[in-house]
Design a protein around this motif. Structure first.
Motif, mmCIF file in Angstrom:
data_model
loop_
_atom_site.group_PDB
_atom_site.id
_atom_site.type_symbol
_atom_site.label_atom_id
_atom_site.label_comp_id
_atom_site.label_asym_id
_atom_site.label_seq_id
_atom_site.Cartn_x
_atom_site.Cartn_y
_atom_site.Cartn_z
ATOM 1 N N SER A 1 -1.895 5.737 11.559
ATOM 2 C CA SER A 1 -3.296 5.399 11.760
ATOM 3 C C SER A 1 -3.539 3.919 11.533
ATOM 4 O O SER A 1 -4.526 3.371 11.985
ATOM 5 C CB SER A 1 -4.181 6.227 10.845
ATOM 6 N N ARG A 2 -2.644 3.279 10.804
ATOM 7 C CA ARG A 2 -2.772 1.819 10.684
ATOM 8 C C ARG A 2 -2.462 1.137 11.987
ATOM 9 O O ARG A 2 -3.060 0.132 12.342
ATOM 10 C CB ARG A 2 -1.796 1.290 9.644
ATOM 11 N N VAL B 1 1.324 -9.432 -1.281
ATOM 12 C CA VAL B 1 0.953 -10.083 -2.535
ATOM 13 C C VAL B 1 -0.165 -9.263 -3.134
ATOM 14 O O VAL B 1 -1.304 -9.666 -3.149
ATOM 15 C CB VAL B 1 0.471 -11.526 -2.301
ATOM 16 N N ALA C 1 -1.719 -7.741 -6.312
ATOM 17 C CA ALA C 1 -1.631 -7.789 -7.761
ATOM 18 C C ALA C 1 -2.688 -6.871 -8.314
ATOM 19 O O ALA C 1 -3.845 -6.977 -7.961
ATOM 20 C CB ALA C 1 -1.868 -9.200 -8.248
ATOM 21 N N TYR C 2 -2.298 -5.984 -9.147
ATOM 22 C CA TYR C 2 -3.279 -5.097 -9.738
ATOM 23 C C TYR C 2 -3.691 -5.607 -11.099
ATOM 24 O O TYR C 2 -3.038 -6.444 -11.700
ATOM 25 C CB TYR C 2 -2.748 -3.677 -9.813
ATOM 26 N N ILE D 1 -9.499 5.878 10.013
ATOM 27 C CA ILE D 1 -8.162 5.851 9.449
ATOM 28 C C ILE D 1 -7.851 7.228 8.882
ATOM 29 O O ILE D 1 -8.748 8.061 8.733
ATOM 30 C CB ILE D 1 -8.018 4.788 8.347
ATOM 31 N N VAL D 2 -6.601 7.456 8.608
ATOM 32 C CA VAL D 2 -6.175 8.751 8.085
ATOM 33 C C VAL D 2 -5.606 8.545 6.696
ATOM 34 O O VAL D 2 -4.645 7.806 6.520
ATOM 35 C CB VAL D 2 -5.109 9.384 8.986
ATOM 36 N N PRO E 1 -8.448 -5.364 -8.077
ATOM 37 C CA PRO E 1 -7.227 -5.914 -7.510
ATOM 38 C C PRO E 1 -7.503 -7.129 -6.648
ATOM 39 O O PRO E 1 -8.626 -7.327 -6.172
ATOM 40 C CB PRO E 1 -6.665 -4.771 -6.671
ATOM 41 N N LEU E 2 -6.465 -7.924 -6.485
ATOM 42 C CA LEU E 2 -6.569 -9.101 -5.613
ATOM 43 C C LEU E 2 -5.537 -8.978 -4.515
ATOM 44 O O LEU E 2 -4.381 -8.636 -4.784
ATOM 45 C CB LEU E 2 -6.313 -10.373 -6.417
ATOM 46 N N ILE E 3 -5.952 -9.245 -3.308
ATOM 47 C CA ILE E 3 -5.000 -9.263 -2.211
ATOM 48 C C ILE E 3 -5.186 -10.566 -1.456
ATOM 49 O O ILE E 3 -6.322 -10.953 -1.174
ATOM 50 C CB ILE E 3 -5.223 -8.071 -1.253
ATOM 51 N N GLU E 4 -4.089 -11.220 -1.174
ATOM 52 C CA GLU E 4 -4.202 -12.417 -0.334
ATOM 53 C C GLU E 4 -3.863 -12.025 1.089
ATOM 54 O O GLU E 4 -2.820 -11.421 1.350
ATOM 55 C CB GLU E 4 -3.253 -13.497 -0.838
ATOM 56 N N LEU F 1 -2.460 -11.479 10.602
ATOM 57 C CA LEU F 1 -2.635 -10.042 10.333
ATOM 58 C C LEU F 1 -1.942 -9.600 9.060
ATOM 59 O O LEU F 1 -1.760 -8.405 8.839
ATOM 60 C CB LEU F 1 -2.094 -9.199 11.496
ATOM 61 N N ASN G 1 -1.493 -8.329 5.600
ATOM 62 C CA ASN G 1 -2.230 -7.626 4.544
ATOM 63 C C ASN G 1 -3.647 -7.221 4.899
ATOM 64 O O ASN G 1 -4.362 -6.729 4.033
ATOM 65 C CB ASN G 1 -2.319 -8.475 3.268
ATOM 66 N N ASP H 1 -4.784 -4.829 6.784
ATOM 67 C CA ASP H 1 -4.934 -3.385 6.643
ATOM 68 C C ASP H 1 -4.979 -2.978 5.186
ATOM 69 O O ASP H 1 -5.754 -2.131 4.785
ATOM 70 C CB ASP H 1 -3.749 -2.662 7.299
ATOM 71 N N ASP H 2 -4.108 -3.616 4.410
ATOM 72 C CA ASP H 2 -3.958 -3.203 3.022
ATOM 73 C C ASP H 2 -5.274 -3.292 2.263
ATOM 74 O O ASP H 2 -5.544 -2.473 1.400
ATOM 75 C CB ASP H 2 -2.902 -4.070 2.329
ATOM 76 N N TYR I 1 -7.220 -0.155 3.097
ATOM 77 C CA TYR I 1 -6.542 1.052 2.638
ATOM 78 C C TYR I 1 -6.579 1.157 1.109
ATOM 79 O O TYR I 1 -6.790 2.227 0.557
ATOM 80 C CB TYR I 1 -5.106 1.095 3.156
ATOM 81 N N HIS I 2 -6.380 0.039 0.449
ATOM 82 C CA HIS I 2 -6.441 0.072 -1.005
ATOM 83 C C HIS I 2 -7.836 0.427 -1.480
ATOM 84 O O HIS I 2 -8.007 1.217 -2.407
ATOM 85 C CB HIS I 2 -6.043 -1.294 -1.587
#
Lengths: 683, 207
Positions: free
Chosen positions: A41-42, A317, A319-320, B55-56, B151-154, B160, B162, B164-165, B168-169
């Motif tokens: 799905s992504r 990257v 980070a939690y 999304i699934v 959380p931090l996402i770069e 493209l 990350n 999606d991440d 999704y996160h």
């Protein structure tokens, strides 16, 4: 030197990934496909019906049309059996192995030229009727040529009830084809990932055949002398592999073009098709880590190892919040100390209205977390308390620790005072309360562990329908104070939802056969219910100690020595090893107890069964084990296994007959059971 | 697929609001998430904009409804009302501009003011592909995000990476929290399952 080293590590990683997939498939059947769908799905645009079509296999359509609905016919689900019939698998397999001989691959126009049609008809009949080696018939010069075989292969593929790559996946392939046209960055890598994920969603028989076929076609298109390119091959095979069997000619034209493109891509990337995408592997890995309770040597494996994260080749990257405590927050501890001092001072004040007032103020101002309009960086005691709670670790982590403290030694063999008496051939034990408490607590922890596993397997397809269960068993007379932990059953919801049918004290005493539908046949349930009735039966202590850790046993079977990818021999051997080591030799148990242990084991073995490919149906070839195990190895259904195991437990003849009765009733009434058993035996 | 009745095309819908300074790339992130082949540049958003994506997650079809807010100062007054009913918030800053990172604090305060407590949030540092122009070090941002409990996402909307991440996160986090307080009313507007009755009802009258 360096490159070879890195190559070998790559290779190791690849096999490890496959291994992980196998293990997860065995432990939690639906999880792999669930993760695959998420990753699909992504990449794709899976809204509504498209997802439904993809996930059809997982959600067995059990809905029934309304009575009298005018559209009743419409709602009837189409046959969703995608799997290839076993006999055609063997035919196609033999054709492919014959065609992949080097001299045949060099043949010009292989798969393009048509051979002699009458010979082909003869070959087909010959294939369907006889089971001999194909090369024998083909070696004689006036018999079948390579082209005949190639064409028969095509017809056989075309005659499969469902296309090999299943028409459900057509939409996904179509979208994957468009990646390049849409100008996405690294389109071909994405497309490959989609195909890899789709391969993981295919039924097992199809995967075997697709792998064989693709490697054959890849070899053919690599060979320049036969003048067949990947596109040419795809043009011939795509309609049989991907297009729906019932289509108008016009639609078929359209679909065939798309399918050809997809199959061309697959042929060109044949060696990479059956690898596991790294992103999926990362998810599987982290999921397995959460499942992993203890490794084989009884040590704790840390949950979501940071080391594993660092090694992963993905450039994320993420980070939690649970990283290193920053200096900022350390500096804040001064404030907290001061606040605590203040609070202590206030507490020590003499009781008066002023103290109350101050306390109220204190509570209001300090303990209210993140009041509005406050500076967000400023810390309050409430928020820092919250954070402390977070820092103390994940709840699962805590849970792991509790297990390890519950079971000091790997097998929980802690001697606790018990008294044993023997009357009427039955063992009677009295346990101290501490033991009861201990065992119940360990049981609870086990159940919660199972909970983790089952809750995730809910969505997946269950391995076998287990139907109803009848339970009868002679009650073992007891005089102990070891109260069955009934509260525990109520404590966890999961426990109630499991098809817990106690074989113990409730069975014959009620002289009532309780029938209960089990919605989720999976062996986690069985394991947890086993916990219950082992406690209720008040079996001797060592049995219980053995049974306390079925999860460990399961892990042992599933992982050792090569996990899910064990060969038949290894599998049987490891089973022997476990049984002999823990039941027979080390503890030298009486016979009745042995079989109870076996019962516990057998269920785990049954679980391990799903890790095995279908065609490795293990037979117990040497008679070193006692009969219970032998029989249970032959019969794949856990209920039967259970019955056999139990019938061995009781030396009472009447009970034994009642069990055989029970078994016969089962086979008559439970058609799904019978079917599943047949299914297993037929493979 | 004509054999199936018309039913809601999703099992749950989640509203996500994206906030941050202007020119940090909020619209681009959303467009790229919705359609991976989307262009890189967009004019400044006026008021608010939407993105929808199915999304699934865990075998459930989730529709993510992303509200793209205007980052420019003059739209601040309007922006605040888009937090209503949001299940999650995405805070975006630009790793090449310190000012946008400083303003995260303001946006966070605003989000906390208008949403429920314990709202799942995620911090996103966009334009991570511009490595040499980086002005906000990752460690600094990570420690700040850590303090704020998110959380931090770069990401890099351009490559493209990350993108999606992020969502999704966030959706995973939202779902996790919903599961935790399932005893209360679930906040996701859950539609009926795939085989809902509503579709087949239709068959009665117009057959």
């Amino acid at each position: 030197m360096f490159s070879t080293a890195s190559m070998s590590t790559l290779h190791v990683k690849e096999s490890e990934r496959l291994h992980n997939v196998g293990v997860l498939q065995g432990l939690v059947p639906g999880k792999v496909s669930e993760l695959c769908l998420m990753h699909l799905s992504r990449l794709l645009d899976l809204d509504g019906d498209k997802f439904q079509a993809l996930a059809m296999k997982n959600k067995a359509p059990s809905r029934k049309p309304f009575l009298g609905s005018p559209f009743r016919k419409k709602y009837r689900p189409v046959s969703h059996v995608d799997g290839v019939p076993t006999e055609s698998v063997s035919h196609i397999y033999r054709l492919i192995t014959f065609l992949s001989k080097p001299q045949i691959i060099k043949e010009e126009g292989l798969f393009r030229k048509t051979g002699n049609i009458s010979r082909q008809r003869f070959l087909k009949e010959w294939l369907l009727s006889r089971c001999e080696d194909l090369s024998m018939g083909c070696c004689s010069p006036n018999h079948f040529t390579a082209h005949d075989c190639a064409n028969v292969l095509k017809t056989l593929l075309a005659e499969l009830p469902n296309p090999l790559l299943t028409e459900r996946h057509f939409e996904a392939y179509r979208q994957a084809n468009e990646f390049k046209a849409r100008g996405l960055p690294d389109a071909s890598r994405r497309q490959l990932k989609v195909v890899q994920l789709l391969m993981l969603l295919l039924p097992r028989e199809n995967v075997v055949l697709v792998e064989l076929l693709m490697s054959l076609l890849y070899q053919v298109c690599q060979e320049p002398s036969n003048k067949m390119t990947a596109t040419a091959l795809a043009t011939m095979f795509a309609p049989h592999l991907l297009c729906s069997r019932k289509l108008d000619p016009e639609e078929f034209q359209k679909e065939a073009a798309i399918a050809t493109e997809a199959v061309t891509f697959m042929i060109e990337h044949a060696p990479d098709l059956f690898k596991v995408p790294p992103e999926l592997d990362r998810d599987i890995h982290s999921y397995l880590d959460t499942l992993k309770i203890e490794s084989d040597d009884g040590q704790l494996t840390p949950l979501s190892t940071p080391k594993g994260k660092a090694e992963s080749p993905v450039h994320t990257v993420v980070a939690y919040a649970c990283q290193v405590k920053s200096e900022d927050s350390n500096a804040n501890s001064d404030t907290q100390v001061a606040l605590a001092e203040l609070y202590a001072h206030m507490q020590s004040m003499p009781e008066c209205s002023q103290k109350k007032k101050l306390l109220r103020k204190f509570n209001h101002n300090v303990l209210t977390p993140q009041s509005k309009g406050k500076h967000t960086r400023s810390k309050t005691l409430g928020s820092s308390l919250k954070k402390l709670k977070n820092l103390s670790g994940f709840s699962r982590h805590k849970h792991l620790l509790s297990i390890s403290s519950d079971e000091g030694t790997p097998w929980g063999l802690i001697p606790i005072g018990i008294e044993e008496q023997v009357t009427d051939g039955a063992t009677i034990i009295t346990c101290k309360n501490t033991l009861a408490a201990r065992s119940s607590s360990s049981m609870r922890s086990l159940i919660t562990e199972d909970d983790v596993a089952t809750s995730s397997s809910v969505a997946g397809d269950a391995p076998t329908p287990r139907g109803r269960r009848q339970k009868r068993q002679q009650q073992i007379p007891t005089s102990g104070d070891c109260t069955p932990p009934k509260q525990d059953c109520k404590e966890t919801e999961h426990q109630e939802s499991t098809p817990s049918c106690s074989i113990g004290s409730r069975g014959k005493a009620n002289s009532k056969c309780k029938l209960r539908e089990s919605p989720l046949p999976c062996s986690e349930n069985e394991i947890s219910y086993l916990q219950v009735d082992l406690h209720q039966e008040k079996l001797p202590l060592y049995v219980r100690q053995l049974a306390v850790s079925p999860v460990k046993l399961r892990n042992r079977i599933c992982r050792s020595p090569k996990g899910a990818l064990m060969k038949k021999g290894d599998w049987v051997r490891s089973f022997h090893f476990i049984v002999s080591k823990f039941c027979l030799e080390e503890l030298s148990l009486p016979v009745s107890v042995q079989s109870v242990c076996c019962r516990t084991l057998v269920l785990d073995v049954h679980r391990a069964w799903y890790c095995l490919p279908q065609h490795w149906k293990p037979h117990c070839d040497d008679g070193s084990l006692n009969t219970t195990c032998d029989i249970s190895l032959e019969i794949p259904h856990s209920r039967h296994v259970l019955l056999y195991a139990l019938s061995d437990t009781s030396h009472d003849k009447s009970v034994e007959t009642s069990f055989s009765e029970c078994a016969s009733v089962d086979t008559v009434n439970d058609t799904p059971l019978e079917k599943s058993a047949d299914l297993f035996l037929s493979t | 697929m004509a054999e199936y009745p018309k039913v809601p095309q999703y099992d749950a819908i989640y509203k996500v609001t994206v906030i941050g300074d202007s020119q940090v790339g909020k619209t681009t992130i959303i467009r790229k998430f919705v359609d991976q082949g989307a262009p890189d540049h967009y004019p400044p958003t006026i008021g608010v904009d939407f993105g929808l994506k199915d999304i699934v997650v865990e075998n459930e079809r989730c529709r993510v409804q992303i509200w793209d807010t205007a980052g420019q100062e003059r739209f601040r007054a309007v922006t605040s009302c888009y937090f209503r009913g949001a299940h999650g918030v995405v805070l975006v800053y630009d790793v090449t501009q310190v000012k946008t990172f400083d303003n995260i604090q303001f946006h966070l305060a605003q989000a906390q003011q208008f949403t429920a407590d314990n709202q799942p949030m995620i911090m996103v540092g966009n334009k991570s592909d511009l490595g040499e122009q980086r002005a906000v070090p990752y460690s600094l941002a990570a420690s700040y995000a850590h303090d704020m409990g998110m959380p931090l996402i770069e990401t890099s909307a351009k490559t493209l990476n990350n993108v999606d991440d992020v969502f999704y996160h966030l959706i995973n986090e939202i779902r996790k929290r919903h599961k935790e307080d399932r005893s209360g009313e679930p906040r996701g507007d859950r539609k009926s399952s795939i085989f809902a009755r509503s579709g087949s009802r239709r068959g009665w009258c117009c057959s």
